[in-house]
Design a protein around this motif. Sequence first.
Motif, PDB file in Angstrom:
ATOM      1  N   THR A  81       0.849  -1.192   0.000  1.00 56.01           N
ATOM      2  CA  THR A  81       0.000   0.000   0.000  1.00 56.01           C
ATOM      3  C   THR A  81       0.881   1.237   0.000  1.00 56.01           C
ATOM      4  OG1 THR A  81      -1.770  -1.117   1.225  1.00 56.01           O
ATOM      5  CG2 THR A  81      -1.787   1.287   1.230  1.00 56.01           C
TER       6      THR A  81
ATOM      7  N   GLU B  82      -2.946   4.068  -2.299  1.00 52.39           N
ATOM      8  CA  GLU B  82      -3.124   3.125  -3.401  1.00 52.39           C
ATOM      9  C   GLU B  82      -2.703   1.733  -2.948  1.00 52.39           C
ATOM     10  OE1 GLU B  82      -2.178   2.659  -8.164  1.00 52.39           O
ATOM     11  OE2 GLU B  82      -1.211   4.251  -7.001  1.00 52.39           O
TER      12      GLU B  82
ATOM     13  N   SER C 244      -5.172  -2.676  -8.737  1.00 50.71           N
ATOM     14  CA  SER C 244      -4.887  -1.434  -8.027  1.00 50.71           C
ATOM     15  C   SER C 244      -6.189  -0.768  -7.596  1.00 50.71           C
ATOM     16  CB  SER C 244      -4.085  -0.487  -8.930  1.00 50.71           C
ATOM     17  OG  SER C 244      -3.972   0.796  -8.343  1.00 50.71           O
ATOM     18  N   THR C 245      -6.185  -0.265  -6.352  1.00 52.14           N
ATOM     19  CA  THR C 245      -7.322   0.509  -5.842  1.00 52.14           C
ATOM     20  C   THR C 245      -6.797   1.810  -5.266  1.00 52.14           C
ATOM     21  OG1 THR C 245      -8.581  -1.485  -5.312  1.00 52.14           O
ATOM     22  CG2 THR C 245      -9.265   0.562  -4.252  1.00 52.14           C
ATOM     23  N   THR C 246      -7.207   2.930  -5.864  1.00 53.03           N
ATOM     24  CA  THR C 246      -6.788   4.256  -5.421  1.00 53.03           C
ATOM     25  C   THR C 246      -7.922   4.902  -4.652  1.00 53.03           C
ATOM     26  OG1 THR C 246      -5.409   4.456  -7.398  1.00 53.03           O
ATOM     27  CG2 THR C 246      -5.850   6.471  -6.173  1.00 53.03           C
TER      28      THR C 246
ATOM     29  N   SER D  24     -12.953   6.411  -4.656  1.00 54.20           N
ATOM     30  CA  SER D  24     -12.243   5.146  -4.828  1.00 54.20           C
ATOM     31  C   SER D  24     -12.277   4.744  -6.295  1.00 54.20           C
ATOM     32  CB  SER D  24     -12.869   4.050  -3.964  1.00 54.20           C
ATOM     33  OG  SER D  24     -12.186   2.827  -4.137  1.00 54.20           O
TER      34      SER D  24
ATOM     35  N   THR E 228     -10.827   1.639  -8.953  1.00 53.37           N
ATOM     36  CA  THR E 228     -10.196   0.328  -9.100  1.00 53.37           C
ATOM     37  C   THR E 228      -9.789   0.108 -10.552  1.00 53.37           C
ATOM     38  OG1 THR E 228     -11.507  -0.575  -7.285  1.00 53.37           O
ATOM     39  CG2 THR E 228     -10.508  -2.148  -8.795  1.00 53.37           C
TER      40      THR E 228
END
Length: 702
Positions: free
Chosen positions: A207, A217, A243-245, A254, A256
């Motif tokens: 992360t 992220e 990836s998840t921001t 959010s 993805t």
Amino acid sequence: MGKSLKIILSILAALILLIIVIISALFIFIDPNDFKPEIQAAVKDKIGRELTLEGDLNLSIFPWLGISTGKMTLSNAEGFQAKPFAEIQESDINVKLLPLLSKEIEVDRIVLKGLTVNLAKNKQGVNNWHDLIGTKPEPPIPGSGTQKAQPAEEAQTLLSIGGITLENAFIDWDNQKSGKHLEIKDINLNTDKIVFDESFAVDLALTLVNAQAKLSESIKLTTDLTVNEKLDNFRLTGVNLQSTTAGEKVPGKSLTAALRAADVSLNMAKQDLKISTLRLESGDLKVAADIIGSRIKDQPSFQGPVAVEPFNPMLVMKQLAITPPIMRDANALTRLAMNFNLQATDDSANLQNLLIKLDDTTINGSASVNNFSQPAIAFNLTADTLDVDRYLAPEKEADKKSKPIASPAVTTAAAASLLPVETLRKLNANGELALHEMKINNLNMQDIHLKLSAKNGILATEQSVNQFYQGNYSGNLNLDVRNKLPVLAVNEKISHVQVEPLLKAYKGEAKMSGVVNASAQLQAQGNNKDEIKSSLHGQLSFLFKDSVILGFNLQKIIDNSKALIKGAPLPADNKNDQTLFSEMTGTATINNGMLSNNDLVAHSSKLRVNGKGNVNLNTEALDYKIKATLLKSPDANGQQAEKMTVAINFGGTFSKPSYTVDPSSLLTEENKAKIEEKKQKLLDKLDKKLGPGASDLLKRIF
């Protein structure tokens, strides 16, 4: 021979037994913790850093030579913060003993738990690991005599690692020179057995946290990795990156995304990169590409085909928690696809063979951006057909009749005015756009060409429409935003344009027909529509041929006026009233939003009209007067004499005009003489009754 072999084997067995006994004795009688001071001193002497061994050291001897540690801390570089450079809570490393005899290094799984690394760069640009990086001596110059003889072939050292495990690792990056601070936390890594030039599985999760930007992220990566012994050739197959921001400024808070690739090859020696079957997905958006990179260390460049698969932009905006605009067509902006060949560097992008499909519009050509920090944009695009009205805000029925005619240059200026002035000042763009057919504000145009140039705060356009209601249009626009108040200059010309179909398309009705030629040269300054209107100045000219003005019968107005004088009944109104002119010309000047025209001339076989007056473009108020003369039929010599002249005053506004007839203009010279004669007779009677001078007194009073 047999006896000798038996003796040799006996000796080897005795030696092995002796080694086992010695190793066992070492394992039993020697405590590695007794050597902590020597280990710490050796590290201090070698790299100048303090190594602190807080936990116990545990040795394993056979068949694995290994060590397990507790907490270890390595001090930071001199001049940096007091916190340690690196810290490990637990570690476990084992090397198989016997393969070392044949230069084979077989390492069991390396396990590092609670690894923390604090990386930093000070304000002078010096990092805190520069003293840990040794420099290799330059190779001797061939022929210098200092080169040592090398063996023809060196035995290769083979290395294999049973795997690497990182648990809850943490990296802190503090760049004081740039002011950026980044944390990489929750790093968890697991690999299969690692052997050079053989594929092994990698599973990584971490992360990234940017506290300044309030952004985080989370990344998960699985792939099969192959690496060579020199660590300069890498290959990844079956790449799967998730990836998840998350953050306040991220659409929907959010986002993805998933990135997949069949094969990624990186050769650092040749500086080559190849990515096959790359696929990026985020919601409804899917991008596919095959990329080849070269000189990736010195002057990186990348090229390859890129395809953006058909997607629904309206749906994507909703997925990103962006409120989509309300447009006239509910099906507008629901399909977008794109293909191009990418040529890019670390500071530029060039899209060749560009093909865009937006709803029912196909666009092709090329576009490029150079210098990402101060973008210079170039484009050369061609579109088949574009209905701009589909993408505009819904139009109210009441607005259709009141909206003024907007030329292409004025429309372009209005579109530019929607951009912030600072954006226009920084805009650096140069390009051309051609459209086979376009519809905007219900106006249909064919064969349209637009040239755009913007740099150093000056925006210039050239536009032409070769088929514009059986005529053509040309114009240019210059917008100067270098100073506080933007300055606008417009030059336009239309030729042989049919007025009636143009007005019907634009306003839904036409109260005039004919062919018009017109030109305008206008200047203004201001930051909004009202400022531009109030400062507008310039000149224009027009020529109407074979025109018909509907709903307005000038001859009938004259006839009504004659009937009014004679006391005859007025003719009934007719909805089909119209006035025909074979030609109508004039020029006008505009000063601070006030349009003045003093030379209107219009004529037909029975009428001659002269007009002058003002139009306030700010309030749309009319103050205009025309003199209409009804002509007699030609005499024997072909001359037309004046029959009657009527003055008509126009008022009201553009949307609600009104007119009145000037009564004094209805009188002929003969009637005026008769009125003067009757007036004098009345005054003479007053003098007889009231005495001399009474009429003079009456004149002075009135």
